[in-house]
Scaffold this motif. Structure first.
Motif, PDB file in Angstrom:
ATOM      1  N   LYS A  28       0.826  -1.206   0.000  1.00  0.00           N
ATOM      2  CA  LYS A  28       0.000   0.000   0.000  1.00  0.00           C
ATOM      3  C   LYS A  28       0.864   1.262   0.000  1.00  0.00           C
ATOM      4  CE  LYS A  28      -3.238   2.423   2.994  1.00  0.00           C
ATOM      5  NZ  LYS A  28      -3.866   2.444   4.304  1.00  0.00           N
ATOM      6  N   ASN A  29       2.015   1.197   0.674  1.00  0.00           N
ATOM      7  CA  ASN A  29       2.847   2.384   0.877  1.00  0.00           C
ATOM      8  C   ASN A  29       4.170   2.381   0.132  1.00  0.00           C
ATOM      9  OD1 ASN A  29       1.501   1.492   3.658  1.00  0.00           O
ATOM     10  ND2 ASN A  29       1.353   3.695   3.448  1.00  0.00           N
ATOM     11  N   ILE A  30       4.587   1.262  -0.428  1.00  0.00           N
ATOM     12  CA  ILE A  30       5.929   1.153  -1.007  1.00  0.00           C
ATOM     13  C   ILE A  30       5.853   0.881  -2.507  1.00  0.00           C
ATOM     14  CG2 ILE A  30       8.102  -0.142  -0.994  1.00  0.00           C
ATOM     15  CD1 ILE A  30       7.588  -0.730   1.975  1.00  0.00           C
ATOM     16  N   PHE A  31       6.531   1.742  -3.250  1.00  0.00           N
ATOM     17  CA  PHE A  31       6.653   1.600  -4.694  1.00  0.00           C
ATOM     18  C   PHE A  31       8.127   1.373  -5.024  1.00  0.00           C
ATOM     19  CE2 PHE A  31       2.797   3.847  -4.021  1.00  0.00           C
ATOM     20  CZ  PHE A  31       1.960   3.569  -5.094  1.00  0.00           C
ATOM     21  N   LEU A  32       8.381   0.635  -6.095  1.00  0.00           N
ATOM     22  CA  LEU A  32       9.730   0.305  -6.522  1.00  0.00           C
ATOM     23  C   LEU A  32       9.866   0.691  -7.985  1.00  0.00           C
ATOM     24  CD1 LEU A  32      12.457  -1.158  -6.056  1.00  0.00           C
ATOM     25  CD2 LEU A  32      11.255  -3.305  -6.505  1.00  0.00           C
ATOM     26  N   GLY A  33      10.984   1.334  -8.327  1.00  0.00           N
ATOM     27  CA  GLY A  33      11.150   1.714  -9.716  1.00  0.00           C
ATOM     28  C   GLY A  33      12.541   2.216 -10.026  1.00  0.00           C
ATOM     29  N   PHE A  49       1.016   9.030  -8.803  1.00  0.00           N
ATOM     30  CA  PHE A  49       0.888   7.882  -7.914  1.00  0.00           C
ATOM     31  C   PHE A  49       0.763   8.277  -6.441  1.00  0.00           C
ATOM     32  CE2 PHE A  49       2.521   6.117 -11.806  1.00  0.00           C
ATOM     33  CZ  PHE A  49       1.818   4.933 -11.919  1.00  0.00           C
ATOM     34  N   GLY A  50       0.671   9.569  -6.169  1.00  0.00           N
ATOM     35  CA  GLY A  50       0.504  10.040  -4.798  1.00  0.00           C
ATOM     36  C   GLY A  50       1.707   9.752  -3.915  1.00  0.00           C
ATOM     37  N   ILE A  51       2.877   9.727  -4.518  1.00  0.00           N
ATOM     38  CA  ILE A  51       4.116   9.437  -3.783  1.00  0.00           C
ATOM     39  C   ILE A  51       4.659  10.734  -3.196  1.00  0.00           C
ATOM     40  CG2 ILE A  51       6.510   8.662  -4.039  1.00  0.00           C
ATOM     41  CD1 ILE A  51       5.408   6.752  -6.268  1.00  0.00           C
ATOM     42  N   ASN A  52       4.886  10.737  -1.871  1.00  0.00           N
ATOM     43  CA  ASN A  52       5.366  11.944  -1.216  1.00  0.00           C
ATOM     44  C   ASN A  52       6.730  11.774  -0.550  1.00  0.00           C
ATOM     45  OD1 ASN A  52       4.157  10.246   0.627  1.00  0.00           O
ATOM     46  ND2 ASN A  52       2.838  11.786   1.542  1.00  0.00           N
ATOM     47  N   TYR A  53       7.351  10.603  -0.703  1.00  0.00           N
ATOM     48  CA  TYR A  53       8.701  10.331  -0.197  1.00  0.00           C
ATOM     49  C   TYR A  53       9.468   9.590  -1.275  1.00  0.00           C
ATOM     50  CZ  TYR A  53       6.769  11.215   4.465  1.00  0.00           C
ATOM     51  OH  TYR A  53       6.167  11.783   5.558  1.00  0.00           O
ATOM     52  N   VAL A  54      10.775   9.827  -1.335  1.00  0.00           N
ATOM     53  CA  VAL A  54      11.638   9.125  -2.277  1.00  0.00           C
ATOM     54  C   VAL A  54      12.887   8.667  -1.533  1.00  0.00           C
ATOM     55  CG1 VAL A  54      13.083   9.359  -4.348  1.00  0.00           C
ATOM     56  CG2 VAL A  54      10.804  10.411  -4.287  1.00  0.00           C
ATOM     57  N   ASP A  70      10.112   2.663   7.506  1.00  0.00           N
ATOM     58  CA  ASP A  70       9.160   2.410   8.579  1.00  0.00           C
ATOM     59  C   ASP A  70       8.382   3.679   8.929  1.00  0.00           C
ATOM     60  OD1 ASP A  70       8.369   0.034   9.848  1.00  0.00           O
ATOM     61  OD2 ASP A  70       9.260   0.679  11.736  1.00  0.00           O
ATOM     62  N   MET A  71       9.067   4.813   8.969  1.00  0.00           N
ATOM     63  CA  MET A  71       8.403   6.083   9.256  1.00  0.00           C
ATOM     64  C   MET A  71       7.345   6.387   8.198  1.00  0.00           C
ATOM     65  SD  MET A  71       8.416   9.554   8.142  1.00  0.00           S
ATOM     66  CE  MET A  71       9.927   9.627   7.202  1.00  0.00           C
ATOM     67  N   VAL A  72       7.696   6.180   6.939  1.00  0.00           N
ATOM     68  CA  VAL A  72       6.744   6.443   5.857  1.00  0.00           C
ATOM     69  C   VAL A  72       5.537   5.518   5.978  1.00  0.00           C
ATOM     70  CG1 VAL A  72       6.360   6.391   3.367  1.00  0.00           C
ATOM     71  CG2 VAL A  72       8.512   7.295   4.271  1.00  0.00           C
ATOM     72  N   VAL A  73       5.785   4.238   6.168  1.00  0.00           N
ATOM     73  CA  VAL A  73       4.698   3.265   6.257  1.00  0.00           C
ATOM     74  C   VAL A  73       3.795   3.579   7.449  1.00  0.00           C
ATOM     75  CG1 VAL A  73       4.180   0.832   6.706  1.00  0.00           C
ATOM     76  CG2 VAL A  73       5.927   1.447   5.015  1.00  0.00           C
ATOM     77  N   LEU A  74       4.389   3.827   8.607  1.00  0.00           N
ATOM     78  CA  LEU A  74       3.601   4.091   9.812  1.00  0.00           C
ATOM     79  C   LEU A  74       2.819   5.404   9.726  1.00  0.00           C
ATOM     80  CD1 LEU A  74       6.114   2.832  12.520  1.00  0.00           C
ATOM     81  CD2 LEU A  74       4.014   1.703  11.732  1.00  0.00           C
ATOM     82  N   GLY A  83      14.596  -6.728   1.668  1.00  0.00           N
ATOM     83  CA  GLY A  83      15.104  -6.752   3.041  1.00  0.00           C
ATOM     84  C   GLY A  83      14.137  -6.108   4.017  1.00  0.00           C
ATOM     85  N   TYR A  84      13.527  -4.997   3.627  1.00  0.00           N
ATOM     86  CA  TYR A  84      12.553  -4.340   4.502  1.00  0.00           C
ATOM     87  C   TYR A  84      11.370  -5.273   4.780  1.00  0.00           C
ATOM     88  CZ  TYR A  84       9.100  -1.171   6.393  1.00  0.00           C
ATOM     89  OH  TYR A  84       8.141  -0.589   7.206  1.00  0.00           O
ATOM     90  N   LEU A  85      10.849  -5.905   3.747  1.00  0.00           N
ATOM     91  CA  LEU A  85       9.729  -6.834   3.932  1.00  0.00           C
ATOM     92  C   LEU A  85      10.125  -7.993   4.841  1.00  0.00           C
ATOM     93  CD1 LEU A  85       8.310  -7.005   0.287  1.00  0.00           C
ATOM     94  CD2 LEU A  85       7.389  -5.702   2.222  1.00  0.00           C
ATOM     95  N   MET A  86      11.341  -8.478   4.676  1.00  0.00           N
ATOM     96  CA  MET A  86      11.821  -9.575   5.530  1.00  0.00           C
ATOM     97  C   MET A  86      11.825  -9.156   6.996  1.00  0.00           C
ATOM     98  SD  MET A  86      14.982 -10.992   3.209  1.00  0.00           S
ATOM     99  CE  MET A  86      15.499 -12.211   4.437  1.00  0.00           C
ATOM    100  N   LEU A  87      12.394  -7.994   7.275  1.00  0.00           N
ATOM    101  CA  LEU A  87      12.514  -7.533   8.652  1.00  0.00           C
ATOM    102  C   LEU A  87      11.161  -7.120   9.231  1.00  0.00           C
ATOM    103  CD1 LEU A  87      15.802  -5.446   8.398  1.00  0.00           C
ATOM    104  CD2 LEU A  87      15.514  -7.716   9.405  1.00  0.00           C
TER     105      LEU A  87
END
Length: 159
Positions: A26-31, A44-49, A90-94, A116-120
């Motif tokens: 929901k919060n993480i895009f990859l490109g 895409f409503g992305i406010n962090y990079v 984590d800050m962005v997702v939360l 790695g983020y998904l794993m942790l």
């Protein structure tokens, strides 16, 4: 030269525009770095990079974080993830924000960070996290050194 050809520069040459980010969660895009254009971020409503190894132009209204990283098997991707990227993601997702994680081509470095983020965060193993990413971004493929490191990734957090 193929569209994605590895060189001794420590990154993959990106010769074909790739400006559609893949939504992993929901919060993480990859490109790729092509996705950092302001019109793409807004669409895409992305406010962090989170820029992994590639610095890009900054736009008003977007919060940026850059972390140095070469796409080389000997680069310690787990330390970059733990020390430079995890807390930002984590800050962005939360906060309910939306983040684009990118490198040059969106193939190795940025996909390794997202895996790695998904794993942790979710407590899943490499194969499960890789499958989540690969289903959405078919070109995702961390280099062999990153894969070895991620398969050994563990981290106890006391937060």
């Amino acid at each position: 030269m193929t569209p994605l050809q590895e060189t001794s520069h420590g990154f993959v040459i990106d010769t074909k525009p790739d400006n559609i980010p893949s939504q992993i969660t929901k919060n993480i895009f990859l490109g790729s770095q092509d996705c950092t254009e302001i019109n793409v971020l807004q669409k895409f409503g992305i406010n962090y990079v989170l820029s992994v190894g590639i610095e890009v132009e900054h736009h008003a209204g977007i919060i940026y974080k850059f972390t140095p990283c070469l796409d080389l098997p000997e680069t310690d991707i787990t330390e970059i993830l733990k020390n430079d990227c995890f807390d930002f993601l984590d800050m962005v997702v939360l906060s309910g924000g939306r983040v684009l994680v990118h490198c040059n081509a969106g193939v190795s470095r940025s996909s390794a960070i997202v895996i790695g983020y998904l794993m942790l965060k979710d407590g899943v193993d490499y194969d499960e996290a890789y499958d989540v990413v690969k289903r959405v971004r078919v070109v995702a493929r961390p280099n062999d050194g990153f894969i070895r490191q991620l398969k050994r990734l563990t981290w106890s957090r006391s937060k």
